[in-house]
Design an enzyme around this catalytic site. Structure first.
Site, mmCIF file in Angstrom:
data_model
loop_
_atom_site.group_PDB
_atom_site.id
_atom_site.type_symbol
_atom_site.label_atom_id
_atom_site.label_comp_id
_atom_site.label_asym_id
_atom_site.label_seq_id
_atom_site.Cartn_x
_atom_site.Cartn_y
_atom_site.Cartn_z
ATOM 1 C CB SER A 91 8.429 4.911 -10.843
ATOM 2 O OG SER A 91 9.916 5.166 -10.850
ATOM 3 C CG ASP A 119 -3.372 -3.496 -4.399
ATOM 4 O OD1 ASP A 119 -3.443 -3.200 -5.583
ATOM 5 O OD2 ASP A 119 -4.723 -3.312 -3.646
ATOM 6 C CG ASP A 176 11.760 4.107 -7.712
ATOM 7 O OD1 ASP A 176 12.370 5.046 -8.087
ATOM 8 O OD2 ASP A 176 10.185 4.324 -7.666
ATOM 9 C CB SER A 181 -0.851 0.008 1.240
ATOM 10 O OG SER A 181 -2.184 0.935 1.175
ATOM 11 C CG HIS A 227 -5.430 -2.670 -0.027
ATOM 12 N ND1 HIS A 227 -4.700 -2.347 -1.337
ATOM 13 C CD2 HIS A 227 -4.887 -1.857 0.729
ATOM 14 C CE1 HIS A 227 -3.810 -1.331 -0.900
ATOM 15 N NE2 HIS A 227 -3.940 -1.008 0.432
#
Length: 465
Positions: free
Chosen positions: A189, A173, A192, A149, A258
């Protein structure tokens, strides 16, 4: 000797930054190395700048390091998945270091505030990794960040700020609100880490409002069950859990889809012999038609820990179906049927059932719906089985009637002729053609299911990509 003032100022500024980075007292995040014997509690902390803390926590300098970064929290406490993931990582990599990043104090604010704090948390993590690399010459090639998250974006910020790129970041997620339209420097992204893989499991809703981010943010982005919602997380399942366990587990139901991203990754750690496979596809609609079950040119990949680290020029969106509980692996099939006949009507939203019989097991009465059916057209669709049925030997196909007293029973039952059914197995990549056991099979609505067996012509049945 004349020294260029700009060069001198730049050098002094660089030295000042370097000196500031060596003062780690402002790092608020905590880094706890949990052990296989105690996966629940943070009993030993590695403290940046305090070299003896690394030895005290029995850090293994020659092994992999997993850094687990939690997400937003209402309670200010770790969620129940944390020790489960820690235990699964140690089961798969017994000699590794599993470090839980504690940013609970910052994570329990209102969501927008906690979302902003991911930048500071990412900075903390980066400085910790840089310190380990500088102080102990620890290889960053051994570092794998796992962020859930909001934690996924903190991992992304960390990866963008380390002196050397970490080996891998897994986004579980990644959060959607405040990040769907954010600049790449503020979220996870592909830049990274050496490799970034992402599981999207709760993208239901409009972009920017969905709990999980919708757009691809890694080298490989996997959308189980389309990514929007997960099986076992609907209202019927909620009522069943409440009846069994009471209202105490209501928060788990809200987070069900999630959090499924984490449990899919845990599944990949525990069930290494049978990894789930995902398939590259342009859209989930094309995937639902069974058009994407190819493994040629890296078009399929393992889900989770054993993913093949394929770095394409642009992100690969991949899809798969899963079970509602662990183990999540299913077996995918594309089915293509040519409906011939003299029917002039186009039938919409037609319900069918297909039964598969194999060398190991069978899976009967698998439901599927075709948006429309008309004569002399080929239709392709995706089905899956929850068990490995082995090599396919026989099929049955049934056209379901709406009710016993349907209009078709009064005006004659619609009928199509089916000569062959073509099936492609995603997991084995085998293509098999089935012929009617009779010379010609009549598929009538509400009538007995015709039987199809493997065609005798061997050239029709082959392994393909």
């Amino acid at each position: 000797m004349n020294i260029d003032r700009k060069i001198l100022n730049k050098a002094l500024a660089k030295e000042k930054v370097a000196n500031c980075q060596k003062d780690y007292t402002d790092i608020e995040s905590k880094f706890a190395r949990r052990t296989p014997e105690n996966t629940v509690e943070d009993t030993c902390h590695l403290i940046p700048g305090v070299t003896e803390s690394v030895a005290n926590c029995h850090f293994n300098h020659s092994s992999k390091t997993f850094m687990v970064i939690h997400g937003w929290t209402v309670t200010g406490m770790y969620e129940s998945w944390v020790p489960k993931l820690v235990a699964a990582l140690y089961k798969r990599e017994p000699d590794s270091n599993v470090i839980v990043v504690d940013w609970l104090r910052r994570a329990q604010h209102h969501y927008p505030e906690s979302a902003d704090y991911t930048k500071l948390v990412g900075e903390d993590v980066a400085r910790f990794i840089n310190w380990m690399e500088d102080e102990f010459k620890y290889s960053v090639d051994n570092v794998h960040l796992l962020g859930y998250s909001l934690g996924a974006h903190a991992a992304g910020v960390a990866g963008s700020r380390t002196n050397t790129k970490v080996s891998r970041i897994t986004g579980l997620d990644p959060a959607g609100p405040n990040f769907e339209y954010a600049e790449a420097t503020s979220r996870l992204s592909p830049d990274d880490a050496q490799f970034v893989d992402v599981l999207h499991t709760f993208t239901r809703g409009s972009p920017g409002r969905s709990i999980g981010i919708q757009k691809p943010v890694g080298h490989v982005d996997i959308y189980p069950n389309g990514g929007s919602f997960q099986p076992g997380c609907n209202i019927q399942d909620a009522l069943r859990v409440i009846s069994q366990k009471g209202f105490g587990d209501m928060d788990q139901l809200v987070k069900c889809s999630h959090e499924r991203s984490i449990h899919l990754f845990i599944d990949s750690l525990l069930n290494e012999e049978n990894p789930s496979k995902a398939y590259r596809c342009n859209s989930k609609e094309a995937f639902e038609k069974g058009l994407c079950l190819s493994c040629r040119k890296n078009r399929c990949n393992n889900v989770g820990y054993e993913i093949n680290k394929v770095r394409a020029k642009r992100s690969s969106k991949m899809y798969l179906k899963t079970r509602s509980q662990m183990p999540y692996k299913v077996f995918h099939y594309q089915v293509k049927i040519y409906f011939s006949g003299t029917e002039t009507t186009t039938y919409t939203n037609q319900a069918f059932e297909i039964s598969l019989y194999g060398t190991v097991a069978e899976s009967e009465n698998i439901p599927f719906t075709l948006p429309e059916v008309s004569a002399n057209n080929t239709y392709s669709f995706l089905i899956y089985t929850e068990v490995d049925i082995g090599e396919l030997l026989m099929l049955k196909l049934k056209w379901i009637t709406e009710s016993y007293f349907s209009w078709s029973s009064w005006w004659g039952r619609p009928t199509f002729t089916i000569e062959k059914i073509r099936v492609k197995a995603g997991e084995t990549q085998k293509k098999i053609v089935f012929c009617s056991r009779e010379k010609v099979s009549k598929l009538q609505k509400g009538k007995e299911a015709p039987v199809f067996v493997k065609c005798h012509d061997k050239s029709l049945n082959k392994k393909s990509g």
